[in-house]
Design an enzyme around this catalytic site. Structure first.
Site, PDB file in Angstrom:
ATOM      1  N   ASN A   8       9.157 -21.162  -1.612  1.00 21.25           N
ATOM      2  CA  ASN A   8       8.714 -20.120  -2.538  1.00 21.25           C
ATOM      3  C   ASN A   8       8.080 -20.801  -3.751  1.00 21.25           C
ATOM      4  OD1 ASN A   8       8.397 -17.958  -4.267  1.00 21.25           O
ATOM      5  ND2 ASN A   8      10.593 -17.668  -4.649  1.00 21.25           N
ATOM      6  N   LYS A  10       6.697 -19.458  -6.270  1.00 19.74           N
ATOM      7  CA  LYS A  10       6.773 -18.655  -7.506  1.00 19.74           C
ATOM      8  C   LYS A  10       5.391 -18.672  -8.182  1.00 19.74           C
ATOM      9  CE  LYS A  10      11.610 -19.685  -7.705  1.00 19.74           C
ATOM     10  NZ  LYS A  10      12.840 -19.648  -8.445  1.00 19.74           N
ATOM     11  N   HIS A  93      13.359 -10.420  -4.717  1.00 20.50           N
ATOM     12  CA  HIS A  93      13.784 -11.670  -5.363  1.00 20.50           C
ATOM     13  C   HIS A  93      14.429 -11.326  -6.708  1.00 20.50           C
ATOM     14  CE1 HIS A  93      13.726 -15.579  -7.284  1.00 20.50           C
ATOM     15  NE2 HIS A  93      13.576 -16.105  -6.083  1.00 20.50           N
ATOM     16  N   GLU A  95      14.258 -12.605  -9.513  1.00 19.00           N
ATOM     17  CA  GLU A  95      13.356 -12.647 -10.664  1.00 19.00           C
ATOM     18  C   GLU A  95      12.599 -11.323 -10.804  1.00 19.00           C
ATOM     19  OE1 GLU A  95      11.368 -16.308  -9.653  1.00 19.00           O
ATOM     20  OE2 GLU A  95      13.224 -17.404 -10.048  1.00 19.00           O
ATOM     21  N   GLU A 165      20.901 -15.567  -2.316  1.00 18.17           N
ATOM     22  CA  GLU A 165      20.524 -16.399  -3.456  1.00 18.17           C
ATOM     23  C   GLU A 165      21.355 -16.018  -4.684  1.00 18.17           C
ATOM     24  OE1 GLU A 165      16.436 -18.228  -3.223  1.00 18.17           O
ATOM     25  OE2 GLU A 165      16.121 -16.216  -3.977  1.00 18.17           O
ATOM     26  N   GLY A 171      17.172 -22.248  -9.768  1.00 24.38           N
ATOM     27  CA  GLY A 171      16.489 -23.043 -10.789  1.00 24.38           C
ATOM     28  C   GLY A 171      17.420 -23.716 -11.787  1.00 24.38           C
ATOM     29  N   SER A 211      18.570 -23.774  -5.892  1.00 24.42           N
ATOM     30  CA  SER A 211      18.632 -25.210  -6.179  1.00 24.42           C
ATOM     31  C   SER A 211      18.803 -26.089  -4.942  1.00 24.42           C
ATOM     32  CB  SER A 211      19.733 -25.506  -7.208  1.00 24.42           C
ATOM     33  OG  SER A 211      19.426 -24.903  -8.443  1.00 24.42           O
ATOM     34  N   GLY A 232      12.834 -23.199  -3.783  1.00 24.93           N
ATOM     35  CA  GLY A 232      11.906 -22.894  -4.873  1.00 24.93           C
ATOM     36  C   GLY A 232      11.295 -24.174  -5.416  1.00 24.93           C
ATOM     37  N   GLY A 233      11.797 -24.630  -6.538  1.00 31.36           N
ATOM     38  CA  GLY A 233      11.251 -25.799  -7.225  1.00 31.36           C
ATOM     39  C   GLY A 233      10.952 -26.993  -6.323  1.00 31.36           C
TER      40      GLY A 233
HETATM   41  P1  PGA Z   1      15.104 -22.856  -6.709  1.00 30.43           P
HETATM   42  O1  PGA Z   1      14.568 -21.369  -6.407  1.00 30.43           O
HETATM   43  O2  PGA Z   1      15.159 -23.589  -5.403  1.00 30.43           O
HETATM   44  O3  PGA Z   1      14.128 -23.423  -7.670  1.00 30.43           O
HETATM   45  O4  PGA Z   1      16.468 -22.693  -7.291  1.00 30.43           O
HETATM   46  C1  PGA Z   1      15.006 -20.665  -5.301  1.00 30.43           C
HETATM   47  C2  PGA Z   1      14.429 -19.279  -5.317  1.00 30.43           C
HETATM   48  O5  PGA Z   1      14.304 -18.669  -6.357  1.00 30.43           O
HETATM   49  O6  PGA Z   1      14.074 -18.735  -4.301  1.00 30.43           O
END
Ligand code: PGA
Length: 249
Positions: A8, A10, A93, A95, A165, A171, A211, A232-233
């Site tokens: 992802n 983002k 998600h 967010e 999640e 994050g 994470s 994500g990251g």
């Molecule tokens: P992250 O994000 O791996 O940066 O924690 C995961 C996500 O939001 O899907």
């Protein structure tokens, strides 16, 4: 065992950066047995179509409108992303739930719109730290599932991946423990079993996100009940992401 590895992006990277990323990922993961999916921003989808079609890497969007079309300035519909070759869409998600006030009712409508347009859904569920500390995490996730999956038929679950999640793990560098991940994924399976059937609970695809990185992905994926990860990251680094994608689990 085959796993589902989802990246992802983002709101990161520019469309022009996807070409080298896509070419590199496709090359590095050639022959991988895993299901590999990337979800870059909408603006990158035509680049994804150009450089990922025919590779083993599928792609999708990070959101869609719940409406099919019309006077909705700034919105993007399911059929638009489908037309660009997207197979998947992330819905709900945390967010979007937090920043854009997406309710379970809206999430439910988006899932129906996605499925009606032949898209596969990556449905995100997860509890906040406060909910976990109040020992309400299991009840919260069950209710999210009940509300988000309302009116979705059992035969449509083949096109749904649930991403667990926990919000406090996204994050932050803090992943849930393996014990917590397994316990929650088992709870999700039980709830789907209750809502649909034993078979539905067993066959449901459930991934973990929050994470996930090169240091922890193997341990997280070592359990059979964890069907994959949503990264994500760490997916922004194509070399790191490719390592997770080509692993033989
Ligand atoms: P992250 O994000 O791996 O940066 O924690 C995961 C996500 O939001 O899907």
């Amino acid at each position: 065992m085959k796993k589902i590895i989802i990246g992802n992006f983002k709101m990161n990277t520019k469309p022009s950066e996807l070409k080298p990323y896509a070419m590199s990922l496709a090359t590095k993961t050639k022959g991988s047995k895993n299901d590999i999916i990337i979800c870059p921003p909408y603006t990158h989808l035509s680049v994804a179509r150009e450089f990922l079609t025919g590779s083993g890497v599928a792609y999708g969007a990070q959101n869609i409108s719940d409406e099919e079309k019309g006077a909705l300035t700034g919105e993007i519909s399911a059929s638009m992303i489908k037309d660009l070759g997207a197979t998947y869409v992330i819905i709900g998600h945390s967010e979007r739930r937090a920043k854009f006030k997406e309710t379970d009712r809206l999430v439910n409508r988006k899932i129906k719109t996605a499925l009606a347009n032949g898209l596969k859904v990556i449905l995100c569920v997860g509890e906040s730290l406060q909910i976990r500390e109040n020992r309400q995490a299991y009840a919260f996730i069950k209710k999210e599932l009940d509300d988000d999956l309302k009116g979705i038929y059992e035969n449509e679950l083949d096109s749904v991946i649930i991403a667990y999640e926990p919000i406090w793990a996204i994050g932050t560098g803090k992943t849930a423990t393996n014990k917590d991940i397994i316990k929650m994924i088992e709870t999700i399976r039980k709830e789907v079993e209750y809502l649909y059937s034993e078979k539905a609970g067993k066959e449901l695809s459930v991934v973990y996100g929050g994470s996930v990185n090169l240091n922890n992905y193997k341990k997280i994926l070592s359990n059979e009940t964890v069907n994959g990860v949503l990264v994500g990251g760490a997916c922004l680094d194509v070399d790191a992401f490719a390592v997770m994608c080509r692993e033989n689990y």
